[in-house]
Design an enzyme around this catalytic site. Structure first.
Site, PDB file in Angstrom:
ATOM      1  CE1 TYR A   1      -3.231  -2.829   0.118  1.00 25.65           C
ATOM      2  CE2 TYR A   1      -3.649  -2.374   2.427  1.00 25.65           C
ATOM      3  CZ  TYR A   1      -3.903  -3.104   1.284  1.00 25.65           C
ATOM      4  OH  TYR A   1      -4.851  -4.102   1.314  1.00 25.65           O
TER       5      TYR A   1
ATOM      6  CB  SER B   1     -13.849  -3.952  -0.728  1.00 22.33           C
ATOM      7  OG  SER B   1     -12.539  -3.753  -1.194  1.00 22.33           O
ATOM      8  N   PRO B   2     -15.704  -3.709   2.516  1.00 18.50           N
ATOM      9  CG  PRO B   2     -15.758  -2.998   4.746  1.00 18.50           C
ATOM     10  CD  PRO B   2     -14.804  -3.279   3.617  1.00 18.50           C
ATOM     11  CG  LEU B   3     -18.407   0.709   3.434  1.00 15.37           C
ATOM     12  CD1 LEU B   3     -17.837   2.052   3.913  1.00 15.37           C
ATOM     13  CD2 LEU B   3     -19.893   0.620   3.774  1.00 15.37           C
ATOM     14  CB  ALA B   4     -18.855  -2.383  -2.869  1.00 15.92           C
ATOM     15  CD  GLN B   5     -12.443  -0.644  -4.476  1.00 11.73           C
ATOM     16  OE1 GLN B   5     -12.737  -0.273  -5.605  1.00 11.73           O
ATOM     17  NE2 GLN B   5     -11.273  -1.150  -4.155  1.00 11.73           N
ATOM     18  N   GLY B   6     -17.010   2.206  -1.340  1.00  8.47           N
ATOM     19  CA  GLY B   6     -17.864   3.400  -1.243  1.00  8.47           C
ATOM     20  C   GLY B   6     -19.147   3.277  -2.042  1.00  8.47           C
TER      21      GLY B   6
ATOM     22  CG  LEU C   1     -22.356  -1.653  -0.946  1.00  6.03           C
ATOM     23  CD1 LEU C   1     -21.764  -2.819  -0.143  1.00  6.03           C
ATOM     24  CD2 LEU C   1     -23.733  -2.043  -1.492  1.00  6.03           C
TER      25      LEU C   1
ATOM     26  N   GLY D   1     -24.287   4.503  -1.350  1.00  7.08           N
ATOM     27  CA  GLY D   1     -25.447   4.952  -2.118  1.00  7.08           C
ATOM     28  C   GLY D   1     -25.333   6.406  -2.561  1.00  7.08           C
TER      29      GLY D   1
END
Ligand SMILES: NC(=O)c1ccc[n+]([C@@H]2O[C@H](COP(=O)([O-])OP(=O)(O)OC[C@H]3O[C@@H](n4cnc5c(N)ncnc54)[C@H](OP(=O)(O)O)[C@@H]3O)[C@@H](O)[C@H]2O)c1
Length: 323
Positions: free
Chosen positions: A59, A198-203, A205, A207
């Site tokens: 990273y 990526s629990p928010l699918a990279q933002g 989710l 919305g």
């Protein structure tokens, strides 16, 4: 904050912090983020009871480890520190040298969790795990983990290590819900951990993105998921997410996180572009979804079929060329 019920030297928070964003060109959050905001995010996370911090040697080519190391200095005992080995030529002496280099960048004498970033298609785990075992023996590494491993390869890695491979870090979110099928069941039964990246699918989710407002940083501008057509197709998933969120006086992002960490064996490591996002993500640990809500989201997720892979290539190329 809630914590996993596994016996580790430092307890692991259900919501951790992912730090790929720190000093990374792909995310492009800039100098003031890398210099100030990132550290403020870590400090606030520690105040709020977050213990799980995830980084990797790749990273920002080591910058993420350096920034995280500076930010936790003086609070090392509160942290379950996880980093990753990129398995390029992972022969035992190489694994050992790279762990030392990561520990030096982080400014610590022990890595609580050292993960193999992805399976190496050519080098067997029996070889990689020899290096890991040596690192555990000298106390530089506490727990060994893997990432992006199948269930079979996770179990094979444990056999090769001759001990538990505590965790498997995989993409797990409402756009990619597959690990629920096997990895989580195994983790629940065997006292292991699935770390959801990526629990928010990279933002996605959150919305907040649609075809008129697409993220411009490199990691998402060229991602098939954020193509205008896929953002349109996600309308129904976003609708269900908002509906469940409303019932909990929560945001869609918090609801997506609560969905991901529902199993007692799962911790999630969302990244954050601000302290406010971190605070909001931490609060998601307290949300209890009902069985019906969890299933309604899972069903909406199954109906969302984004165009990805080779079929999305022409649109991704057009987006790249700005047309
Ligand atoms: N092992 C692996 O192969 C692997 C792969 C990928 C990631 N990871 C790890 O997993 C971590 C997290 O994954 P990720 O960074 O890919 O994606 P993510 O956590 O799903 O998404 C992070 C992004 O979502 C947005 N966001 C975060 N909190 C929000 C909130 N409360 N409301 C609205 N938007 C919010 C932010 O972007 P904006 O504000 O810019 O929209 C943030 O940068 C990484 O940092 C890394 O440590 C591991």
């Amino acid at each position: 904050m809630r914590y996993l019920n596994v016996d580790t030297a430092t307890k692991i928070s259900k919501i951790g912090l992912g730090t790929w964003q720190f000093g990374s060109g792909e995310w492009g959050y800039g100098k003031s983020y890398a210099g100030q905001e990132a550290k403020a995010i870590v400090r606030r996370a520690l105040e709020l009871g977050v213990t799980l911090f995830d980084t990797a040697e790749v990273y920002g080519l080591g910058r993420s480890e350096r920034i995280l190391g500076e930010a936790i200095s003086g609070r090392r005992d509160q942290v379950f520190l996880a980093t990753k080995l990129f398995p390029l030529a992972p022969l035992p002496p190489v694994v050992e040298q790279r762990a030392v280099a990561s520990a030096n960048r982080l400014g610590v004498s022990r890595l609580d969790l050292y993960q193999v970033h992805q399976p190496n298609p050519l080098v067997r785990d029996s070889i990689i795990m020899r290096g890991m075992r040596a690192l555990q023996r000298i106390g530089l590494v506490g727990e060994v983990g893997v990432s992006n491993y199948s269930l079979d390869r996770w179990k094979a890695a444990e056999k090769a290590l001759g001990g538990r491979v505590l965790s498997n870090q995989v993409r797990y979110n409402l756009v990619a819900p597959r690990p629920a099928d096997g990895l989580i069941r195994y983790a629940e039964q065997a006292g292991r951990v699935v770390i959801a990246y990526s629990p928010l699918a990279q933002g996605f989710l959150s919305g907040r993105y649609d075809r008129t407002l697409r993220p411009s940083n490199r990691v998402r501008a060229y991602s098939a998921l954020f193509l205008p057509g896929n953002l349109d197709l996600a309308g129904e998933l976003f609708r269900v997410l908002r509906e469940v969120a409303q019932a909990h006086d929560a945001t869609p992002a918090q609801t997506a996180l609560a969905w991901a960490i529902r199993s007692p064996a799962v911790a999630a490591i969302p990244g954050a572009s601000s302290v406010a996002q971190l605070e909001s993500n931490v609060a998601a640990a307290e949300i209890d979804l009902t069985d019906d809500e969890w299933q309604a989201l899972r069903d909406a997720s199954a109906r969302f079929q984004p165009v990805t892979g080779p079929a999305a290539l022409p649109s991704v190329l057009r987006a790249r060329l700005g047309r």
